[in-house]
Design an enzyme around this catalytic site. Structure first.
Site, PDB file in Angstrom:
ATOM      1  N   ARG A   1       0.980  -1.149  -0.004  1.00  0.00           N
ATOM      2  CA  ARG A   1       0.116   0.041  -0.048  1.00  0.00           C
ATOM      3  C   ARG A   1       0.901   1.315  -0.162  1.00  0.00           C
ATOM      4  O   ARG A   1       1.127   1.836  -1.058  1.00  0.00           O
ATOM      5  CB  ARG A   1      -1.040  -0.176   1.199  1.00  0.00           C
ATOM      6  CG  ARG A   1      -2.133   0.990   1.186  1.00  0.00           C
ATOM      7  CD  ARG A   1      -1.747   2.271   1.451  1.00  0.00           C
ATOM      8  NE  ARG A   1      -1.140   2.461   2.940  1.00  0.00           N
ATOM      9  CZ  ARG A   1      -0.700   3.530   3.303  1.00  0.00           C
ATOM     10  NH1 ARG A   1      -0.632   4.500   2.531  1.00  0.00           N
ATOM     11  NH2 ARG A   1      -0.188   3.619   4.598  1.00  0.00           N
ATOM     12  N   ASP A   2       1.525   1.628   1.045  1.00  0.00           N
ATOM     13  CA  ASP A   2       2.249   2.786   1.311  1.00  0.00           C
ATOM     14  C   ASP A   2       3.510   2.777   0.354  1.00  0.00           C
ATOM     15  O   ASP A   2       3.978   3.794  -0.346  1.00  0.00           O
ATOM     16  CB  ASP A   2       3.014   2.884   2.580  1.00  0.00           C
ATOM     17  CG  ASP A   2       3.712   4.051   2.826  1.00  0.00           C
ATOM     18  OD1 ASP A   2       3.579   4.806   2.124  1.00  0.00           O
ATOM     19  OD2 ASP A   2       4.273   4.310   3.842  1.00  0.00           O
TER      20      ASP A   2
ATOM     21  N   ASN B   1      10.230   4.502   2.854  1.00  0.00           N
ATOM     22  CA  ASN B   1       9.859   3.669   3.988  1.00  0.00           C
ATOM     23  C   ASN B   1      11.171   2.992   4.379  1.00  0.00           C
ATOM     24  O   ASN B   1      11.963   2.615   3.619  1.00  0.00           O
ATOM     25  CB  ASN B   1       8.879   2.724   3.599  1.00  0.00           C
ATOM     26  CG  ASN B   1       7.680   3.511   3.335  1.00  0.00           C
ATOM     27  OD1 ASN B   1       7.275   4.144   4.051  1.00  0.00           O
ATOM     28  ND2 ASN B   1       7.068   3.139   1.976  1.00  0.00           N
TER      29      ASN B   1
ATOM     30  N   CYS C   1      10.094   8.648  -0.965  1.00  0.00           N
ATOM     31  CA  CYS C   1       9.507   9.800  -0.058  1.00  0.00           C
ATOM     32  C   CYS C   1       8.910  10.802  -0.971  1.00  0.00           C
ATOM     33  O   CYS C   1       9.698  11.799  -1.482  1.00  0.00           O
ATOM     34  CB  CYS C   1      10.675  10.558   0.980  1.00  0.00           C
ATOM     35  SG  CYS C   1       9.830  11.538   2.067  1.00  0.00           S
TER      36      CYS C   1
HETATM   37 MG    MG Z   1       5.620   5.388   4.689  1.00  0.00          MG
END
Ligand code: MG
Length: 310
Positions: free
Chosen positions: A25-26, A259, A250
């Site tokens: 997801r992220d 991440n 990012c």
């Molecule tokens: Mg993140």
């Protein structure tokens, strides 16, 4: 070639950590390359087979905002046989309806500790966004779903600079008061350092928030993600977010490194003798496979070290 770290425990750390895997997801929502639905499904299956027990699967936001995850309706049913908890992000009641209709039992909402990010990301004030989440959290819990509250910009904000600890505590408490089961404290631009992490966790405790309701979500933009994780573990945190292969740059720092990579985290936890249930070799193979699908190498140091061919 060393395939696993030496196991040397240190005092004052938890025996076990639950990794909340956010790569699907992220990670993928911040990758430029859109990944076919079948590849995403295989990715989640492989993550579960590598031993990850909580895998955030997708997001039910409007496809206009996150086109990379526009296939949530198609993807989620392909994961019915995955042996892991599969939380999904929902931005509002419409997203909740879509997720519940597909049988989702764990949802996450995404709040901001700062007004500027709330305005830019949610098009609302912090108070308005909390009001928007209120019926989402209430209805999710009525339906028996577990609710995670993400809180972004907990340490610094690209527009506002340093974010005061008391401001983060105030929004964190508000999310818990809405009924969130757990919080994930996000260092969205990766500017936290270990003392700041412990100061925020202590301030939350002083405000009545127990550490066992708090997870941490660090970004490695400035190379601090593992130091910050260790500081959080020393404080008693046992839920750590990470992204397989370090997927997801990012978006607010225009950096390749976003991440915390799950492999980097597992290497440290394995070395400390902290149980995660994750098979590092299987996870690394999965990230190498996904990096080939994305056409760029994984930014994870551990993935690079373990997949390096002489
Ligand atoms: Mg993140």
């Amino acid at each position: 070639m060393i395939g696993l770290p030496m196991n040397v425990p240190a005092p004052g750390l938890p025996a076990r950590v639950r990794i909340h895997e956010v790569g699907a997801r992220d990670g993928l929502q911040n990758e430029k390359t859109a990944v076919p639905t079948e590849v995403k499904a295989e990715f989640v299956h492989r993550l579960a087979a590598a031993g990850l027990s909580t895998i955030e699967a997708t997001s039910f936001v409007h496809p206009k905002w996150v086109p990379q995850l526009a296939d949530a309706e198609q993807l989620f049913p392909l994961l019915a046989d995955v042996d892991a908890a599969l939380p999904v992000l929902v931005p509002n009641e419409r997203g909740l309806d879509r997720a519940l209709a597909l049988g989702a039992t764990r949802i996450a909402v995404f709040g901001s500790a700062t007004e500027t990010f709330a305005s830019r990301n949610l098009n609302r004030t912090v108070a308005e966004s909390l009001a928007m989440f209120e019926p989402v959290v209430a209805r999710a819990r009525q339906g028996g779903a577990h609710v995670r509250g993400y809180l972004s910009m907990c340490f610094g904000d690209p527009w506002e600079g340093a974010v005061p600890v008391h401001q983060v505590v105030s929004v964190a408490k508000a999310l818990l008061d809405l009924g969130c089961d757990e919080l994930s404290l996000g260092d969205t631009i990766g500017v936290a350092t270990p003392g700041h992490v412990q100061a925020l966790l202590s301030a939350l405790n002083e405000a009545g928030v127990p550490t066992d309701r708090v997870g941490v979500h660090f970004h490695d933009t400035y190379g601090q993600a593992l130091s910050n994780t260790l500081a959080a573990l020393q404080h008693g945190v046992t839920t750590v977010d990470a992204s397989a292969g370090g997927l997801g740059g990012c978006p607010y720092a225009k950096s390749a490194t976003g991440n915390l990579a799950t492999e980097d985290l597992v290497w440290m936890l394995d070395g400390l003798g902290i149980e995660t249930g994750v098979d590092l070799a299987a996870l690394t193979a999965t990230s190498v496979w996904m990096a080939e699908r994305l056409g760029r190498p994984s930014p994870s140091r551990t993935v690079r070290a373990l997949s390096h061919k002489e």
